[in-house]
Structures are given as C-alpha cells and as structure tokens.
Design an enzyme around this catalytic site. Structure first.
Site, PDB file in Angstrom:
ATOM      1  N   ASP A   1      44.075  61.798 -42.486  1.00 17.14           N
ATOM      2  CA  ASP A   1      43.687  63.092 -43.029  1.00 17.14           C
ATOM      3  C   ASP A   1      43.175  63.981 -41.900  1.00 17.14           C
ATOM      4  OD1 ASP A   1      42.822  65.248 -44.516  1.00 17.14           O
ATOM      5  OD2 ASP A   1      41.609  64.058 -45.898  1.00 17.14           O
TER       6      ASP A   1
ATOM      7  N   ARG B   1      47.757  67.526 -45.972  1.00 21.05           N
ATOM      8  CA  ARG B   1      48.896  66.625 -45.804  1.00 21.05           C
ATOM      9  C   ARG B   1      49.992  66.813 -46.840  1.00 21.05           C
ATOM     10  NH1 ARG B   1      45.551  61.206 -45.948  1.00 21.05           N
ATOM     11  NH2 ARG B   1      44.430  62.516 -47.419  1.00 21.05           N
TER      12      ARG B   1
ATOM     13  N   CYS C   1      47.952  63.846 -51.788  1.00 23.40           N
ATOM     14  CA  CYS C   1      46.849  63.543 -50.872  1.00 23.40           C
ATOM     15  C   CYS C   1      45.549  63.769 -51.640  1.00 23.40           C
ATOM     16  CB  CYS C   1      46.936  64.362 -49.583  1.00 23.40           C
ATOM     17  SG  CYS C   1      46.664  66.135 -49.766  1.00 23.40           S
TER      18      CYS C   1
END
Length: 154
Positions: free
Chosen positions: A121, A14, A8
C-alpha cells in the site's frame, strides 16, 4: 463481457490504478470488448477522490484518474465475475463475508504470477513509492489480461 473488480482498502490508490491500467491495456491488446475493470475498497469512503500521487502516476502513463471516486466493495462485488484483491487478507475476508462469491475472489499476485506476495500500500508515501506500485501493477494487469485471453482460447 468479463467484469473484473480490483479491491484494496480505501479505493484511492492501488485498486483504482489497477483498474485504470487494466482498462488501458485491454484497449491496447484489443480486448476491451470482452473485459472491463472497476475498483472498490474494503473500507472506502464513498465519493472520495483518488490520491494525488495515484493521479500523477497514472497521468505519466497517459491515463486520467482525476474523475475516480471511491466506492465500497459491497456495491460492486455482486456484479463482478472476477475479484482481485491487493492482499491475501483482503481476499480471505471477502470470501468469509461473501461465501456465495468465494470462487470469484483471489489475491492479485498469486492469480497473476503464482507469487505469495501482496501489493504494498503506497498510501502516505511519496510519488516514487506510487510509481513503483504503478509499475508493478502495470506488469501484473498485463499478466492477468494474458491469462484471461489464454483461457478464452482453450
């Protein structure tokens, strides 16, 4: 052993959640001797802890993320057999930066489900936002594990 790398942006939300969930479910599914996941970030500040809400979302699932420390993708990508990015743009950028690893790099949602979407996100969001992302990631990593298991059987 197949080494999966989840990527990420900052490696605090994440990707560490995805790696922790992947390793948890690999254990549950009896695959932990064949697959292992780690995580990294495109713009990670090495050593940064996982976000508070990511730690809480994982704790609710019995997974300890408190000891996670962010690492930059440059350190991790050469050792990965499969690189799964949270977004299409991240996958494209990594393919451009690391052309010799391009075949290993995929956006997560298309790889797992064939969906042309990204994993949102949650950075800066509330715990409910992180919970929603964790739920999506949990289902998705189970799909990835099943795909890896099926490819092994054929």
């Amino acid at each position: 052993m197949i080494h999966v790398l989840f990527v990420c942006t900052g490696n605090t939300c994440r990707s560490p959640m995805a790696a922790a969930l992947f390793n948890h479910w690999a254990e549950v599914m009896g695959m932990s001797s064949r697959v292992r996941a780690g995580s990294a970030g495109m713009a990670a500040l090495g050593g940064e802890a996982a976000s508070e809400h990511a730690v809480k979302a994982m704790a609710r699932r019995g997974i300890n993320l408190a000891h996670h420390r962010a690492r930059p993708v440059e350190e991790a990508i050469p050792k990965a057999d499969l690189v799964l990015c949270m977004g299409h743009g991240q996958a494209q950028l990594l393919r451009e930066r690391y052309p010799r690893f391009a075949e290993r790099i995929h956006p997560l949602m298309p790889y797992a489900w064939g969906l042309r979407t990204d994993v949102e996100d949650p950075y800066g969001g509330d715990l409910e936002t992180y919970e929603a992302v964790a739920e999506k990631l949990e289902e998705t990593v189970q799909s990835v594990l099943q795909k890896l298991e099926n490819s092994r059987e054929t």
